[in-house]
Design a protein around this motif. Structure first.
Motif, PDB file in Angstrom:
ATOM      1  N   ARG A   1      -6.427   7.934   6.777  1.00 21.09           N
ATOM      2  CA  ARG A   1      -5.946   9.247   6.327  1.00 21.09           C
ATOM      3  C   ARG A   1      -6.139   9.413   4.828  1.00 21.09           C
ATOM      4  N   LEU A   2      -5.870   8.347   4.069  1.00 20.85           N
ATOM      5  CA  LEU A   2      -6.068   8.397   2.617  1.00 20.85           C
ATOM      6  C   LEU A   2      -7.521   8.705   2.290  1.00 20.85           C
ATOM      7  N   MET A   3      -8.423   7.969   2.913  1.00 24.73           N
ATOM      8  CA  MET A   3      -9.836   8.098   2.575  1.00 24.73           C
ATOM      9  C   MET A   3     -10.428   9.438   3.019  1.00 24.73           C
ATOM     10  N   SER A   4      -9.788  10.117   3.966  1.00 22.19           N
ATOM     11  CA  SER A   4     -10.300  11.411   4.414  1.00 22.19           C
ATOM     12  C   SER A   4      -9.504  12.590   3.851  1.00 22.19           C
ATOM     13  N   ALA A   5      -8.537  12.304   2.995  1.00 26.22           N
ATOM     14  CA  ALA A   5      -7.694  13.363   2.433  1.00 26.22           C
ATOM     15  C   ALA A   5      -8.497  14.246   1.472  1.00 26.22           C
ATOM     16  N   ASP A   6      -8.129  15.525   1.417  1.00 19.41           N
ATOM     17  CA  ASP A   6      -8.758  16.444   0.463  1.00 19.41           C
ATOM     18  C   ASP A   6      -8.507  15.989  -0.964  1.00 19.41           C
ATOM     19  N   SER A   7      -7.296  15.494  -1.225  1.00 18.89           N
ATOM     20  CA  SER A   7      -6.936  14.965  -2.539  1.00 18.89           C
ATOM     21  C   SER A   7      -6.376  13.563  -2.342  1.00 18.89           C
ATOM     22  N   LEU A   8      -7.157  12.554  -2.725  1.00 17.18           N
ATOM     23  CA  LEU A   8      -6.710  11.175  -2.567  1.00 17.18           C
ATOM     24  C   LEU A   8      -5.459  10.900  -3.394  1.00 17.18           C
ATOM     25  N   GLY A   9      -5.447  11.407  -4.622  1.00 16.20           N
ATOM     26  CA  GLY A   9      -4.296  11.174  -5.496  1.00 16.20           C
ATOM     27  C   GLY A   9      -3.023  11.781  -4.937  1.00 16.20           C
ATOM     28  N   ARG A  10      -3.107  12.998  -4.429  1.00 13.69           N
ATOM     29  CA  ARG A  10      -1.926  13.657  -3.866  1.00 13.69           C
ATOM     30  C   ARG A  10      -1.441  12.905  -2.629  1.00 13.69           C
ATOM     31  N   PHE A  11      -2.377  12.534  -1.745  1.00 13.26           N
ATOM     32  CA  PHE A  11      -1.993  11.792  -0.542  1.00 13.26           C
ATOM     33  C   PHE A  11      -1.358  10.460  -0.930  1.00 13.26           C
ATOM     34  N   PHE A  12      -1.971   9.761  -1.868  1.00 12.15           N
ATOM     35  CA  PHE A  12      -1.443   8.476  -2.311  1.00 12.15           C
ATOM     36  C   PHE A  12      -0.013   8.630  -2.822  1.00 12.15           C
ATOM     37  N   ASN A  13       0.202   9.631  -3.679  1.00 10.63           N
ATOM     38  CA  ASN A  13       1.525   9.812  -4.282  1.00 10.63           C
ATOM     39  C   ASN A  13       2.596  10.226  -3.275  1.00 10.63           C
ATOM     40  N   THR A  14       2.225  10.969  -2.248  1.00  9.67           N
ATOM     41  CA  THR A  14       3.229  11.445  -1.295  1.00  9.67           C
ATOM     42  C   THR A  14       3.403  10.531  -0.085  1.00  9.67           C
ATOM     43  N   GLU A  15       2.362   9.795   0.301  1.00 13.82           N
ATOM     44  CA  GLU A  15       2.412   9.024   1.552  1.00 13.82           C
ATOM     45  C   GLU A  15       2.396   7.499   1.388  1.00 13.82           C
ATOM     46  N   ILE A  16       1.931   7.007   0.239  1.00 20.78           N
ATOM     47  CA  ILE A  16       1.789   5.553   0.063  1.00 20.78           C
ATOM     48  C   ILE A  16       2.775   5.031  -0.996  1.00 20.78           C
ATOM     49  N   LYS A  17       2.669   5.567  -2.203  1.00 23.37           N
ATOM     50  CA  LYS A  17       3.497   5.100  -3.312  1.00 23.37           C
ATOM     51  C   LYS A  17       4.979   5.277  -2.973  1.00 23.37           C
ATOM     52  N   GLY A  18       5.728   4.195  -3.106  1.00 19.62           N
ATOM     53  CA  GLY A  18       7.151   4.230  -2.824  1.00 19.62           C
ATOM     54  C   GLY A  18       7.515   4.052  -1.356  1.00 19.62           C
ATOM     55  N   HIS A  19       6.509   4.032  -0.471  1.00 17.80           N
ATOM     56  CA  HIS A  19       6.754   3.871   0.955  1.00 17.80           C
ATOM     57  C   HIS A  19       6.425   2.463   1.457  1.00 17.80           C
ATOM     58  N   TYR A  20       5.651   1.720   0.673  1.00 23.86           N
ATOM     59  CA  TYR A  20       5.225   0.372   1.078  1.00 23.86           C
ATOM     60  C   TYR A  20       5.491  -0.598  -0.069  1.00 23.86           C
ATOM     61  N   PRO A  21       5.794  -1.865   0.250  1.00 24.50           N
ATOM     62  CA  PRO A  21       5.962  -2.861  -0.817  1.00 24.50           C
ATOM     63  C   PRO A  21       4.681  -2.966  -1.640  1.00 24.50           C
ATOM     64  N   GLU A  22       4.835  -3.152  -2.933  1.00 27.86           N
ATOM     65  CA  GLU A  22       3.664  -3.202  -3.801  1.00 27.86           C
ATOM     66  C   GLU A  22       3.767  -4.353  -4.800  1.00 27.86           C
ATOM     67  N   ALA A  23       2.619  -4.741  -5.329  1.00 28.22           N
ATOM     68  CA  ALA A  23       2.555  -5.771  -6.362  1.00 28.22           C
ATOM     69  C   ALA A  23       1.376  -5.464  -7.273  1.00 28.22           C
ATOM     70  N   LYS A  24       1.603  -5.656  -8.567  1.00 36.17           N
ATOM     71  CA  LYS A  24       0.512  -5.502  -9.538  1.00 36.17           C
ATOM     72  C   LYS A  24      -0.361  -6.740  -9.462  1.00 36.17           C
ATOM     73  N   VAL A  25      -1.678  -6.546  -9.454  1.00 36.23           N
ATOM     74  CA  VAL A  25      -2.618  -7.662  -9.359  1.00 36.23           C
ATOM     75  C   VAL A  25      -2.958  -8.146 -10.757  1.00 36.23           C
TER      76      VAL A  25
END
Length: 69
Positions: free
Chosen positions: A45-69
């Motif tokens: 869904r991210l890769m096919s979104a009209d706006s990757l940044g918008r999709f990332f900010n609303t659907e991914i960021k803050g919804h899944y555990p994350e770590a800085k590489v």
């Protein structure tokens, strides 16, 4: 993890490991983060979104555990 360049004002590259369900994002600011337990359909869904940044900010960021590489 292999990442591919994307067209986005915020994201530079995106990679995904389906075996680990890990999404890796390199931002244009240079930071690289991994997001864990991301189902394959969310990556698709991210890769096919009209706006990757918008999709990332609303659907991914803050919804899944994350770590800085």
């Amino acid at each position: 993890m292999d990442r591919q360049s994307v067209v986005s004002s915020n994201l530079a590259e995106v990679g995904y490991d389906p075996n680990l369900e890990t999404l890796e994002v390199q931002f244009k600011s240079g930071g690289i983060y991994q997001y864990f337990n991301v189902p394959a359909f969310m990556y698709e869904r991210l890769m096919s979104a009209d706006s990757l940044g918008r999709f990332f900010n609303t659907e991914i960021k803050g919804h899944y555990p994350e770590a800085k590489v």
